[in-house]
Each structure stands twice: as C-alpha cells, then as structure tokens.
Enzyme design. Structure first.
Site, PDB file in Angstrom:
ATOM      1  N   ILE A   1      10.881  20.935  34.381  1.00 55.43           N
ATOM      2  CA  ILE A   1       9.803  21.502  33.561  1.00 55.43           C
ATOM      3  C   ILE A   1       9.645  23.004  33.763  1.00 55.43           C
ATOM      4  O   ILE A   1       8.808  23.630  33.111  1.00 55.43           O
ATOM      5  CB  ILE A   1       8.453  20.801  33.855  1.00 55.43           C
ATOM      6  CG1 ILE A   1       8.119  20.872  35.351  1.00 55.43           C
ATOM      7  CG2 ILE A   1       8.483  19.367  33.369  1.00 55.43           C
ATOM      8  CD1 ILE A   1       6.776  20.254  35.708  1.00 55.43           C
TER       9      ILE A   1
ATOM     10  N   LYS B   1      11.620  26.860  35.730  1.00 55.61           N
ATOM     11  CA  LYS B   1      12.536  27.539  36.643  1.00 55.61           C
ATOM     12  C   LYS B   1      11.919  28.861  37.063  1.00 55.61           C
ATOM     13  O   LYS B   1      11.126  29.453  36.333  1.00 55.61           O
ATOM     14  CB  LYS B   1      13.893  27.797  35.979  1.00 55.61           C
ATOM     15  CG  LYS B   1      14.755  26.570  35.797  1.00 55.61           C
ATOM     16  CD  LYS B   1      16.146  26.945  35.305  1.00 55.61           C
ATOM     17  CE  LYS B   1      17.041  25.716  35.187  1.00 55.61           C
ATOM     18  NZ  LYS B   1      18.415  26.072  34.735  1.00 55.61           N
TER      19      LYS B   1
ATOM     20  N   ARG C   1      12.383  32.302  40.369  1.00 53.31           N
ATOM     21  CA  ARG C   1      13.288  32.968  41.306  1.00 53.31           C
ATOM     22  C   ARG C   1      13.568  32.106  42.535  1.00 53.31           C
ATOM     23  O   ARG C   1      14.570  32.267  43.211  1.00 53.31           O
ATOM     24  CB  ARG C   1      12.691  34.305  41.747  1.00 53.31           C
ATOM     25  CG  ARG C   1      11.445  34.180  42.602  1.00 53.31           C
ATOM     26  CD  ARG C   1      10.924  35.544  43.065  1.00 53.31           C
ATOM     27  NE  ARG C   1       9.807  35.393  43.971  1.00 53.31           N
ATOM     28  CZ  ARG C   1       8.555  35.239  43.602  1.00 53.31           C
ATOM     29  NH1 ARG C   1       8.265  35.208  42.326  1.00 53.31           N
ATOM     30  NH2 ARG C   1       7.585  35.124  44.492  1.00 53.31           N
TER      31      ARG C   1
ATOM     32  N   VAL D   1      11.322  23.503  39.008  1.00 54.41           N
ATOM     33  CA  VAL D   1      10.168  22.599  39.088  1.00 54.41           C
ATOM     34  C   VAL D   1      10.475  21.366  38.237  1.00 54.41           C
ATOM     35  O   VAL D   1      10.876  21.492  37.079  1.00 54.41           O
ATOM     36  CB  VAL D   1       8.877  23.268  38.588  1.00 54.41           C
ATOM     37  CG1 VAL D   1       7.712  22.278  38.676  1.00 54.41           C
ATOM     38  CG2 VAL D   1       8.563  24.520  39.397  1.00 54.41           C
TER      39      VAL D   1
ATOM     40  N   LYS E   1       8.541  21.022  43.320  1.00 48.89           N
ATOM     41  CA  LYS E   1       9.108  22.372  43.326  1.00 48.89           C
ATOM     42  C   LYS E   1      10.284  22.358  44.295  1.00 48.89           C
ATOM     43  O   LYS E   1      10.111  22.128  45.489  1.00 48.89           O
ATOM     44  CB  LYS E   1       8.038  23.376  43.765  1.00 48.89           C
ATOM     45  CG  LYS E   1       8.399  24.832  43.591  1.00 48.89           C
ATOM     46  CD  LYS E   1       7.173  25.695  43.933  1.00 48.89           C
ATOM     47  CE  LYS E   1       7.461  27.168  43.781  1.00 48.89           C
ATOM     48  NZ  LYS E   1       6.258  27.988  44.117  1.00 48.89           N
TER      49      LYS E   1
ATOM     50  N   ASP F   1      -0.122  37.412  44.394  1.00 46.77           N
ATOM     51  CA  ASP F   1       0.736  37.304  43.205  1.00 46.77           C
ATOM     52  C   ASP F   1       0.003  36.543  42.105  1.00 46.77           C
ATOM     53  O   ASP F   1       0.573  35.677  41.446  1.00 46.77           O
ATOM     54  CB  ASP F   1       2.053  36.606  43.565  1.00 46.77           C
ATOM     55  CG  ASP F   1       3.112  36.771  42.467  1.00 46.77           C
ATOM     56  OD1 ASP F   1       2.975  37.703  41.653  1.00 46.77           O
ATOM     57  OD2 ASP F   1       4.058  35.971  42.422  1.00 46.77           O
TER      58      ASP F   1
END
Length: 505
Positions: free
Chosen positions: A213, A215, A217, A221, A234, A335
């Site tokens: 579902i 992608k 770095r 997932v 993940k 982040d």
C-alpha cells in the site's frame, strides 16, 4: 625450543587467516568499525560486535602488519582472549574497542631484531612438536568456541521456553483472541509501553501479507491480516536497521499510546535465510495518509476541525512530559507532514512515522539525538532548521519546529475545506514558490531570506472557522520559534472552535 618454534609458525598463520576473512561479526545496531588490511572491497574497513585488532610479526623473514576485526564469539577466554595475546619474541598484538582504534603502528617484537647466535638443525622430535603443537592448539580453540556457542544456544532456548510457559503470554495469545482484543489490551495496559517481546514475535510471524500500500525511503508498507483483522506492516530494508530500531524504540516509550498517535502492535526481524526483513506492525487505516485523503476528497468545516484538532491532540501528547515512576518523556517528531499523518475511519488523525523523533529526559535535561541538524523533509523545515540557527541542546527548539510544520499541514487541510461550494485544489505548501523537490538552499531563500509563507486567501475571513485557522497558521509560522503557539494552546483554541461550530468529536 620446539614449542617456541611451533608457536612462532602458528600465531602468524592464525592472524593472517583471520585478516583474510575480514573477521566481521554479525552487523548490529551499534557495530564497531575497524581498519582492515585485507578488506579491499569494503574500503579497508570491517564491522564487528567484538574488538579491533592490530598485530605485527615476522614470517619467513618478512615483516607483516595486520589490522582486522575479531567477532565477539571468538574473544575467548573472557578477559584474556587468545587472539589478543602478545609474545615478547614472536609477535606484538593489541586489541581495542572503539571505532578505528587499530589504526596504530606497533613495534616489531624484540626477538626478531637479533640474529640467532647458535642456529640449530631440527630433528624428528622437534618436527613432531612443531606440527603437533599448533594442531592441538587449533583443536583446543575450536572446542572452546563450540562450547561457548552451545552455551548461548541453550540460554536462548531456555528463555524461549520460559516465555512460552509465562501464563501472561499464554493469556495474551489465546486461540480465541482477535486483533480487536489485542488492541484493547494494549490500550488498557498499565505500562502503555506495548506487548511483551515474545508476543510481538508471535504476532509478527503469524501475519499474512495481502497487498503493498505504499513505498518510501525506508522500504515498503503492506496491508496484512492477523486473526480476521487488518494490520499495517512497515518493512524496512536491512540497510535501514538503525531507523527500524529507533522507530520501534520510540513507539514503545512508556505512556506513549494515544488515540491520535498511530497504534504500535509489534516489531520483529524475520530472517528467511537469504536476507533479513525488519518489520514494524501497527494499526491499519484504510484512508491512508492525510496527503492521500486530501488529494481524493474535500472536507466540510466539521471535517476540517476534526482533522486539525486530532492532529493537535496527538502532537500535544507527544510533546508533553509526564513526571513519575510511570512517566513519559517529552518527544519531538522532527518530520511532521501530511504524508506522516494517517486518517482514521472516524475522520480523526493519527500521527505516525516516529523514526526521526527525539526524546527529552527531564531529570538530566538531555536529548537523545544524533549530531545532525538537518533531518526531515525540506519543504516542512522551520526557518531555524534551514539557516542552522536552531539550538540543538534545547528541547523546546524541536517542539517549535514541529509547530511550524503543523501550521503548514493546517494550510493543506483548510485549502480543501468546502465552504459555500467554494474550495481549492490540493497543493503542497510553497507549491508556487519552489520546485517539486526543493533543495535546502531554495527553501532557505524563500522562507528565511524573502520571509515568504503560503498564501492565505481573503475569502477565508467570511467564515469563522477558516478565519480562526488562518490566524493560527500565521502564529505557527513566526520566524522566531519561541513566539509560536504551543500544541496545547492550539488544541484548546480548536476545542473552543468545535463547540462554537457544534462539532461532535
């Protein structure tokens, strides 16, 4: 004399063989880096979980200087390993335990600097001793290594058996227990720090992957199934082991669980014989990220307030420090962006991706952070991060940077608010000022030098909810981080707005 000659030929041979193999142990989260004279393809560097070694000796009249790694399992006997022993007349060896500590030059053993005054010929008895001595010593080392490995295996299996016999674990994973039951147990547990490690391993290894579902770095997932329920898996690539370990560690912080923070279920490393997969299992939310959700749908004023308030609640819980024996450290995300916030079925947010987060220990006033000022996504970096003026020793600096990013997320949400039939297409912050993948320099020029911020339309003033959102955004975007709102203040403002707008949370 035969014994001395046998050792003279054996120890250099062992050192040369060890150097040829690179001597690296299994890669760990805190692997030791050493200089390696034979590791040409690895830039003369090896990794180990044991020690770095440097040795100098004479072999067939030639001087040999060897640097290599010694795996922890070969550092026997404990306290005085064979590989680290020197001999006054044969060789000079040194073992050490910090990165590249074996980049030193040793002196040639004094015994090799003198020519023998009375050379003698070897007879049959001496030759037997020369051959038998090293062979016997080699067998002795092999036996010791075998005993050490066997001991560790027995300890590991005993621990597994104890885990399986632990009634609490048996209760956690009874056959009729569903995913919903497990999540409920996590939510109501006293520690709030996650399942026992044995239960995590068992859950992770009985999940059936269904579809990919996403992608990033780090890796991929997947949506997986466990006992009739969906979970998100993940999967980190092996080179991202540090990121996997860090994120799992943060998620298992005591008292972290919160309805607006992604629910952590399990972490496990799965070795299929060819490569190692690093799994992080969490709650599955079918709407995906806030970025995906806003691209697909517009939101009502009620939907906007629910998204904004739940995101603020999650961030406020992250930032909050709880003092006590079952306390919680303050955590800054570092982040925060729409791709790292998930949307739940009920239209509320759950903050995810804590791999770059830092924790603050209020007792010692320390922050567990790697010495790297530039992390996260450039588009969402606060001005003080872009121009490198952030105070890395002050935890509040990281919280202020999170607030700046939250203001940008609010701008993304508000643009998609359908008010009176009016809404705007989805765009990323600064879409009209920087390229799709901006550099640090491009963002710094716009945010710090030109002091520009995303545009807030005038028509927002016609709607109280959008007016309040716009005002909060401006107060999140101040150049001075200390002047920005706190997550708790934002949460209270939005709670009041939800009451005014009669929004049911």
């Amino acid at each position: 004399m035969a014994e001395s000659a046998g050792a003279s030929s054996f120890f250099p041979l062992v050192v040369l063989l060890l150097a040829g193999s690179g001597g690296s142990g299994p890669r760990g989260v805190q692997a030791l880096l050493c200089a390696c004279t034979s590791c040409l393809q690895a830039n003369y560097t090896c990794e180990t979980d044991g020690a770095c070694m440097v040795s100098i000796f004479n072999l067939d009249g030639m001087e040999h200087h060897v640097r290599t790694c010694i795996p922890k399992v070969e550092l026997v006997p404990a306290g005085k390993p064979f590989y680290c022993l020197s001999s006054e007349d044969l060789r000079n060896t040194h073992c050490c335990y910090t990165d590249y500590c074996n980049r030193i030059d040793l002196r040639v053993p004094s015994g090799h600097l003198k020519e023998p005054e009375h050379p003698s010929m070897w007879g049959p008895v001496e030759l037997v001793g020369i051959i038998a001595g090293p062979v016997f010593l080699l067998f002795l080392i092999i036996i010791i290594v075998f005993l050490v490995i066997n001991y560790h295996q027995r300890v590991y299996h005993n621990r597994q058996r104890l885990d399986m016999e632990d009634p609490s674990c048996e209760m956690c994973l009874s056959k009729d227990k569903t995913l919903q039951d497990l999540v409920y147990d996590l939510s109501t547990s006293g520690s709030g720090s996650g399942l026992p490690l044995f239960v995590q391993r068992t859950v992770a290894r009985t999940i059936v992957l269904q579809e990919i579902i996403g992608k990033g770095r780090f890796g991929e997932v997947w949506r997986g199934r466990w006992r009739g329920g969906d979970v998100a898996v993940k999967i980190f690539s092996s080179r991202e082991e540090r990121s996997w370990f860090r994120e799992a560690e943060i998620y298992q912080t005591v008292m972290l669980r919160h309805e607006n923070i992604l629910g952590f279920i399990a972490a496990d490393n799965k070795d299929n014989g060819t490569w190692t997969q690093l799994w992080l299992v969490s709650d599955y939310h079918e709407h995906g990220s806030l970025f995906d959700y806003l691209n697909r749908y517009t939101v009502t004023i009620e939907g906007m307030i629910k998204l904004a308030l739940s995101a603020a609640s999650g961030l406020a819980h992250l930032h909050m420090e709880i003092v006590g024996t079952q306390g919680k450290p303050g955590i800054a995300h570092r982040d925060l962006k729409s791709k790292n916030i998930l949307v739940k079925k009920n239209g509320m947010c759950a903050i995810a991706d804590l791999g770059l987060a830092v924790r603050h220990d209020a007792v010692t006033d320390t922050i567990d952070i790697a010495p790297n000022q530039r992390v996260g996504t450039k588009r969402y970096m606060a001005p003080e991060v872009l121009d490198e003026t952030i105070n890395m020793k002050h935890f509040d600096s990281f919280k202020c940077a999170d607030i700046y990013a939250l203001g940008l997320v609010y701008w993304e949400i508000a643009r998609r608010c359908n008010s009176g039939g009016v809404h705007e297409e989805y765009q990323l912050p600064y879409y009209d000022l920087v390229p799709s993948d901006p550099s640090i320099e491009e963002m710094r020029k716009v945010v710090c030098d030109q002091k520009l911020r995303p545009n807030i339309p005038n028509w927002w003033q016609s709607y109280e909810a959008l007016r309040v959102m716009g005002k909060m955004m401006r107060e999140c975007w101040y150049a001075n981080g200390a002047a920005r709102l706190t997550a708790l203040r934002i949460k209270k403002t939005l709670s009041q707005l939800s009451v005014q707008e009669d929004v049911k949370i």
